[in-house]
Design an enzyme around this catalytic site. Structure first.
Site, PDB file in Angstrom:
ATOM      1  N   PHE A 151       0.813  -1.225   0.000  1.00 37.38           N
ATOM      2  CA  PHE A 151       0.000   0.000   0.000  1.00 37.38           C
ATOM      3  C   PHE A 151       0.840   1.267   0.000  1.00 37.38           C
ATOM      4  CE2 PHE A 151       0.937  -0.068   4.541  1.00 37.38           C
ATOM      5  CZ  PHE A 151       1.091   1.285   4.811  1.00 37.38           C
ATOM      6  N   GLU A 178      -4.907  -3.876  -2.112  1.00 32.96           N
ATOM      7  CA  GLU A 178      -6.358  -3.666  -2.049  1.00 32.96           C
ATOM      8  C   GLU A 178      -6.697  -2.423  -1.213  1.00 32.96           C
ATOM      9  OE1 GLU A 178      -4.485  -5.793  -0.590  1.00 32.96           O
ATOM     10  OE2 GLU A 178      -5.388  -6.810   1.121  1.00 32.96           O
ATOM     11  N   CYS A 283       9.464   1.781   3.418  1.00 34.40           N
ATOM     12  CA  CYS A 283      10.337   0.654   3.770  1.00 34.40           C
ATOM     13  C   CYS A 283      11.744   1.136   4.028  1.00 34.40           C
ATOM     14  CB  CYS A 283      10.337  -0.372   2.656  1.00 34.40           C
ATOM     15  SG  CYS A 283      11.079   0.265   1.162  1.00 34.40           S
ATOM     16  N   GLU A 383       8.999  -3.956  13.078  1.00 31.77           N
ATOM     17  CA  GLU A 383       8.882  -2.809  12.167  1.00 31.77           C
ATOM     18  C   GLU A 383       7.610  -2.068  12.576  1.00 31.77           C
ATOM     19  OE1 GLU A 383       7.897  -3.745   8.065  1.00 31.77           O
ATOM     20  OE2 GLU A 383       9.080  -2.038   7.359  1.00 31.77           O
TER      21      GLU A 383
HETATM   22  P1  NAD Z   1       1.508  -6.622   3.042  1.00 29.91           P
HETATM   23  O1  NAD Z   1       2.541  -7.682   3.098  1.00 29.91           O
HETATM   24  O2  NAD Z   1       0.423  -6.622   4.034  1.00 29.91           O
HETATM   25  O3  NAD Z   1       0.804  -6.621   1.593  1.00 29.91           O
HETATM   26  C1  NAD Z   1       1.558  -6.738   0.414  1.00 29.91           C
HETATM   27  C2  NAD Z   1       0.719  -7.473  -0.625  1.00 29.91           C
HETATM   28  O4  NAD Z   1       0.462  -8.795  -0.163  1.00 29.91           O
HETATM   29  C3  NAD Z   1      -0.615  -6.809  -0.885  1.00 29.91           C
HETATM   30  O5  NAD Z   1      -0.857  -6.804  -2.277  1.00 29.91           O
HETATM   31  C4  NAD Z   1      -1.604  -7.700  -0.136  1.00 29.91           C
HETATM   32  O6  NAD Z   1      -2.850  -7.789  -0.773  1.00 29.91           O
HETATM   33  C5  NAD Z   1      -0.940  -9.056  -0.139  1.00 29.91           C
HETATM   34  N1  NAD Z   1      -1.264  -9.834   1.073  1.00 29.91           N
HETATM   35  C6  NAD Z   1      -1.599  -9.344   2.298  1.00 29.91           C
HETATM   36  N2  NAD Z   1      -1.789 -10.359   3.169  1.00 29.91           N
HETATM   37  C7  NAD Z   1      -1.569 -11.506   2.492  1.00 29.91           C
HETATM   38  C8  NAD Z   1      -1.594 -12.883   2.854  1.00 29.91           C
HETATM   39  N3  NAD Z   1      -1.881 -13.274   4.084  1.00 29.91           N
HETATM   40  N4  NAD Z   1      -1.289 -13.790   1.898  1.00 29.91           N
HETATM   41  C9  NAD Z   1      -0.971 -13.407   0.646  1.00 29.91           C
HETATM   42  N5  NAD Z   1      -0.948 -12.109   0.256  1.00 29.91           N
HETATM   43  C10 NAD Z   1      -1.234 -11.176   1.158  1.00 29.91           C
HETATM   44  O7  NAD Z   1       2.326  -5.227   3.068  1.00 29.91           O
HETATM   45  P2  NAD Z   1       1.740  -3.761   3.181  1.00 29.91           P
HETATM   46  O8  NAD Z   1       1.234  -3.553   4.566  1.00 29.91           O
HETATM   47  O9  NAD Z   1       0.864  -3.464   2.038  1.00 29.91           O
HETATM   48  O10 NAD Z   1       3.089  -2.914   2.972  1.00 29.91           O
HETATM   49  C11 NAD Z   1       3.963  -2.563   4.018  1.00 29.91           C
HETATM   50  C12 NAD Z   1       5.116  -3.527   4.110  1.00 29.91           C
HETATM   51  O11 NAD Z   1       5.810  -3.566   2.870  1.00 29.91           O
HETATM   52  C13 NAD Z   1       6.167  -3.089   5.127  1.00 29.91           C
HETATM   53  O12 NAD Z   1       6.640  -4.221   5.806  1.00 29.91           O
HETATM   54  C14 NAD Z   1       7.272  -2.484   4.279  1.00 29.91           C
HETATM   55  O13 NAD Z   1       8.561  -2.505   4.853  1.00 29.91           O
HETATM   56  C15 NAD Z   1       7.206  -3.371   3.074  1.00 29.91           C
HETATM   57  N6  NAD Z   1       7.798  -2.721   1.921  1.00 29.91           N
HETATM   58  C16 NAD Z   1       9.045  -3.126   1.531  1.00 29.91           C
HETATM   59  C17 NAD Z   1       9.665  -2.505   0.464  1.00 29.91           C
HETATM   60  C18 NAD Z   1      11.034  -2.925   0.023  1.00 29.91           C
HETATM   61  O14 NAD Z   1      11.435  -2.538  -1.064  1.00 29.91           O
HETATM   62  N7  NAD Z   1      11.769  -3.717   0.791  1.00 29.91           N
HETATM   63  C19 NAD Z   1       9.022  -1.465  -0.207  1.00 29.91           C
HETATM   64  C20 NAD Z   1       7.751  -1.076   0.221  1.00 29.91           C
HETATM   65  C21 NAD Z   1       7.150  -1.714   1.289  1.00 29.91           C
END
Ligand code: NAD
Length: 499
Positions: A151, A178, A283, A383
């Site tokens: 997101f 989403e 991130c 985090e």
């Molecule tokens: P998230 O892991 O909750 O969601 C990421 C994606 O996975 C979304 O499209 C979501 O729909 C899907 N998802 C969520 N729960 C799931 C499940 N149980 N099974 C399968 N798919 C699932 O992450 P977020 O909250 O959207 O984003 C924040 C996180 O992303 C933080 O931890 C941040 O550090 C990380 N991030 C990392 C980078 C990087 O380059 N290392 C960049 C941006 C964000």
């Protein structure tokens, strides 16, 4: 009035989902429901993959110049629509309008890079590796690839993925977050307007079930994931088991070291911007600062700097810190602040429940600072993903480096100093994939690749840059000899040598 629905993109058409499962897209500053996003059905996912598979047959052979020109047009369309894209992003995600433009812009840089695909996807050739024999490589596209995005950068991260995948000759299935899919969809509309053919870019929405279906689908060859460590690890394991190439960029705990010789004003500004900007939901946000020696006395100066930041809706002029993306995210950050106090850290600045006139329903947490933070405390080990800065102390640079290297994450780190020797030692000895020297958020520009490391990443190759060209292609190495009628026969060669 019911909110508009977010469409799927299948075979070049923006279509209404037939699902019964929907989720609201909510403005985090006002709680207004902006749209409803569908959780795609298995049939819809299969239709998207089938259209990508069919499109691949012609797209993989489309001339490299034709592919490049689409991205030249696309970068122009993104520029022309920048203000609209930023406004959509701020409404659904919460970050400030200038930062939303930054989000789009860092993605736009990758699109510009994709327009140079002619130079990026070149193979190699060695002439006369044996008598009359040449060896050369082709970097060939894999087929249908997929991207799953978080997101926090709903423009930049989708743009890390599909432009380079498509420019290298693949077709693509995108699964946006989403929580804020609307700006991503506008970017996909512009991509089609730029000339991306039907079936080459498809979008399905959803959560866990849709992601699992992507991991398992036999016609998807590679998956690029960005998100939390928990989900990324799951995606990596599941998709790897299904035989796919996978790269996962995941969670972080980014430390900065402040040496006592650092330029104080510049350093305080940099830390405040990198810790509290985007409400700490990056991130690469700086979430731990290690103050070395005399710099330990800068705690109150940091708090004073943080107090100058304005907490308000992202749409309001002069806002520095917007709302967190959801009520759940705000509740989680507030409960971690409570845990920090219970674990014995000193709460130097408490940003909970700030007054934001006109936006009383917003998910706001203001800049928050803890001092005396140590490994073992929840605020250090987890985090937080909010505007919460943890301060720790160290007597020497070595001690500070040791602390950072003992943390499992390796996304980003920075040092603030005026000493070249200290900076060089840090660059050599620190075990983190992206290093800033007086630069708080060292996210590389696209001629390089994003190179987070250790627990922040799974898979060998990073998004964008040279590495992603290798990720989205299979290297085929060709060894060729051509005979003409005058070539003298060498007889049968029963050895492994090329003669
Ligand atoms: P998230 O892991 O909750 O969601 C990421 C994606 O996975 C979304 O499209 C979501 O729909 C899907 N998802 C969520 N729960 C799931 C499940 N149980 N099974 C399968 N798919 C699932 O992450 P977020 O909250 O959207 O984003 C924040 C996180 O992303 C933080 O931890 C941040 O550090 C990380 N991030 C990392 C980078 C990087 O380059 N290392 C960049 C941006 C964000």
């Amino acid at each position: 009035m019911t909110a508009p629905t977010v469409k799927l993109l299948i075979n070049g058409e923006f279509v209404e989902s037939k699902t019964t499962q929907w989720r609201n897209v909510v403005n985090p500053a006002t709680q207004e429901v902006l749209a409803r996003v569908p959780f795609a059905t298995p049939d819809e996912i299969n239709a998207a993959v089938a259209s990508a598979k069919t499109a691949f047959k012609t797209w993989r052979k489309t001339a490299i110049g034709a592919r490049a020109r689409i991205f030249l047009k696309y970068q122009q369309l993104i520029r022309e629509n920048m203000a609209e894209l930023a406004a959509i992003l701020t409404a659904e995600q919460g970050k400030t309008l200038p930062d939303a433009e930054g989000d789009v812009f860092r993605g736009l840089e990758v699109v510009e890079h994709a327009a140079g695909i002619g130079n990026l996807q070149l193979g190699e050739l060695a002439n006369n590796v044996a008598g009359g024999v040449d060896t050369y490589t082709l970097l060939q596209p894999l087929g249908v690839c997929a991207g799953i995005t978080p997101f926090n950068f709903p423009a930049m991260i989708p743009l890390w993925m599909f432009p380079m995948a498509i420019a290298t000759g693949n077709t693509f299935i995108l699964k946006p977050s989403e929580q804020d899919p609307m700006v991503t969809m506008r970017l996909c509309e512009l991509a089609l307007q730029a000339g991306i053919p039907a079936g080459v870019l498809n979008v399905v929405h959803g959560g866990e079930e849709v992601v699992n279906a992507i991991c398992d689908h036999p016609d998807i060859k590679a998956i690029s994931f960005v998100g939390s460590t928990k989900v990324g690890t799951h995606v990596y394991n599941r998709a790897s088991l299904a035989g796919k190439r996978v790269q996962c960029m995941m969670g972080a705990k980014n430390h900065a070291i402040v040496m006592p010789d650092a330029n104080k004003e510049q350093t305080l500004n940099a830390i405040a911007g990198a810790s509290f900007g985007a409400a700490g939901q990056r991130c690469m946000a700086l979430s731990v600062v290690v103050l070395v020696g005399e710099a330990r006395q800068w705690v109150n100066d940091l708090a004073d700097k943080a107090k100058t930041l304005k907490v308000n809706a992202g749409t309001e002029k002069g806002t520095d810190v917007g709302p967190l993306v959801s009520c759940a995210a705000r509740d989680r950050v507030e409960s971690l602040i409570e845990r920090g106090v219970a674990d014995g850290a000193t709460l130097v600045l408490d940003g909970r429940k700030p007054l934001v006139p006109g936006f009383e329903q917003g998910n706001f947490v203001g800049p928050t600072i803890f001092d005396g933070v140590k490994p073992g405390m929840s605020i250090y080990d987890q985090e937080i993903f909010g505007p919460v800065l943890c301060l720790a102390g160290a007597d020497t640079l070595d001690e500070a480096i040791e602390l950072i290297n003992s943390n499992p994450n390796g996304n980003g780190t920075a040092i603030f100093t005026q000493s070249g020797a200290a900076a060089r030692k840090f660059q050599e000895d620190i075990d983190v994939g992206q290093v800033g020297i007086n630069v708080p958020i060292p996210v590389p520009v696209p001629m390089f690749s994003f190179t987070g490391s250790r627990a922040s990443k799974l898979g060998d190759l990073g998004p964008y840059g040279k590495q992603v060209v290798l990720f989205y292609t299979q290297t085929k190495t060709i060894t060729a000899r051509w005979f003409d009628d005058s070539t003298v026969s060498q007889g049968v060669n029963t050895t492994i040598s090329l003669k």
